[in-house]
Design a protein around this motif. Structure first.
Motif, PDB file in Angstrom:
ATOM      1  N   TYR A 242      38.351  13.884 -21.310  1.00  0.00           N
ATOM      2  CA  TYR A 242      38.269  13.033 -20.253  1.00  0.00           C
ATOM      3  C   TYR A 242      39.617  13.001 -19.446  1.00  0.00           C
ATOM      4  O   TYR A 242      39.664  13.341 -18.290  1.00  0.00           O
ATOM      5  N   GLU A 247      34.683  18.924 -18.058  1.00  0.00           N
ATOM      6  CA  GLU A 247      33.399  18.367 -18.202  1.00  0.00           C
ATOM      7  C   GLU A 247      32.615  18.536 -19.379  1.00  0.00           C
ATOM      8  O   GLU A 247      31.756  18.250 -19.769  1.00  0.00           O
ATOM      9  N   TYR A 251      30.762  16.354 -21.995  1.00  0.00           N
ATOM     10  CA  TYR A 251      29.183  16.481 -22.005  1.00  0.00           C
ATOM     11  C   TYR A 251      28.876  16.540 -23.263  1.00  0.00           C
ATOM     12  O   TYR A 251      27.962  15.804 -23.779  1.00  0.00           O
ATOM     13  N   SER A 272      26.023   8.876 -19.083  1.00  0.00           N
ATOM     14  CA  SER A 272      26.519   8.619 -17.865  1.00  0.00           C
ATOM     15  C   SER A 272      27.792   8.610 -17.406  1.00  0.00           C
ATOM     16  O   SER A 272      28.193   8.694 -16.109  1.00  0.00           O
ATOM     17  N   LYS A 274      31.383  10.179 -16.535  1.00  0.00           N
ATOM     18  CA  LYS A 274      31.931  11.320 -15.776  1.00  0.00           C
ATOM     19  C   LYS A 274      33.336  11.189 -15.546  1.00  0.00           C
ATOM     20  O   LYS A 274      33.901  10.394 -16.066  1.00  0.00           O
ATOM     21  N   GLY A 278      35.312  14.486 -10.960  1.00  0.00           N
ATOM     22  CA  GLY A 278      34.033  15.182 -10.836  1.00  0.00           C
ATOM     23  C   GLY A 278      33.981  16.653 -10.440  1.00  0.00           C
ATOM     24  O   GLY A 278      34.958  16.891  -9.569  1.00  0.00           O
TER      25      GLY A 278
END
Length: 312
Positions: A242, A247, A251, A272, A274, A278
């Motif tokens: 993070y 990503e 994920y 959810s 992100k 992003g």
């Protein structure tokens, strides 16, 4: 059958009224006898599916138990009246009576019964009013906490925390989770503390507060068994991904079985989540450019990315 039960109920009401009469030889009303007869009348009305009349009979029973200083029995009657209102789909009125019953249980010194009643009321309200359900679960938790029954208090706070997440009241959820975690720590249920740490991290990251999320993990290092555990490693990996806007790494952690099979409200937070900004994280390299030279190089790059971030 219904008519017979209704007649039976009216006979009990007549007996109750007789108990309340005074005379030259009977100076005081027989509140206990009247309450007993109204209780029997309520059951008869209930069996006849006359829920409104049953509710009124239970309220009369509660009134006369109160006059007789029998608070526990009065509370039970109020709770039963609430159940009749529930059967009539009059939920706000039902909950009011159950809350009134819970107060009387506490006054009578039977706080455990009060907590159970409030928990039951919370379950009734969940399908129609999440805000009220949260309030009821929090009240039930407070009752058990005041009795030093921390396991029950923590379980009820857990219900409130999940609903706060569902309502997107994330600031309140963070506070609730911390209190919940503290209780589990006090009763030395450390594995559950680990799970609460994961929930805290997810909530704080959705709040956009990386510092608070990181603090929760750091504070958990003091919990026996946390450092080096699967929960710990996953949260460290998630926070690193993070922070670095990776990503793929985020994920991979958020879709791992550890997070996907948490309580549904927290699992939804995980899938959810992100990274900040992003689209700035690492991506899987293309397999091989068509018609171009240098095929082995992209393959090596793909291997490197798989090692570092995993497939998305």
């Amino acid at each position: 059958m219904a008519a017979q039960k209704i007649n039976e109920a009216h006979e009990h009401i007549a007996k109750a009224e007789k108990c309340l009469k005074t005379s030259m030889t009977k100076w005081k009303p027989d509140f206990d006898g009247a309450a007993t007869e109204y209780s029997k009348a309520a059951v008869a009305f209930k069996n006849a599916k006359q829920f409104d009349q049953a509710k009124e009979a239970y309220l009369k029973e509660a009134e006369y138990h109160t006059e007789n200083k029998a608070l526990f029995h009065a509370a039970k009657a109020f709770e039963q009246a609430g159940m009749m209102l529930k059967d009539m789909k009059r939920m706000p009125e039902a909950i009011q009576l159950i809350e009134k019953a819970s107060i009387m249980y506490v006054e009578n010194g039977t706080s455990g019964t009060a907590g159970i009643a409030l928990d039951r009321a919370g379950k009734l309200m969940e399908p129609m009013d999440l805000e009220k359900a949260v309030d009821l679960y929090q009240k039930a938790a407070s009752v058990f906490e005041n009795e030093d029954r921390l396991r029950q208090a923590a379980e009820l706070l857990g219900k409130a925390s999940r609903l706060l997440v569902r309502l997107r009241r994330l600031d309140d959820a963070a506070v609730s989770l911390q209190k919940e975690k503290n209780m589990y720590k006090e009763i030395e249920n450390y594995p559950t503390c680990f799970k609460k740490t994961i929930a805290q991290v997810l909530v704080h990251l959705h709040r956009g507060d990386f510092v608070a999320a990181d603090k929760c993990v750091r504070e958990s290092y003091s919990l026996p068994g946390f450092s080096g555990s699967e929960d710990c490693v996953s949260m460290e990996t998630l926070l690193q991904g993070y922070d670095e806007q990776d990503e793929d790494q985020v994920y991979r952690v958020c879709n791992s079985p550890l997070l996907k099979y948490m309580d549904n409200d927290y699992a939804k937070l995980a899938i959810s989540l992100k990274v900040p900004g992003g689209g700035g994280g690492k991506k899987k390299a293309p397999a091989a450019p068509q018609g171009g030279a240098g095929g082995p190089a992209p393959a090596a790059a793909e291997d490197d990315d798989y090692e570092e971030g995993g497939l998305c």
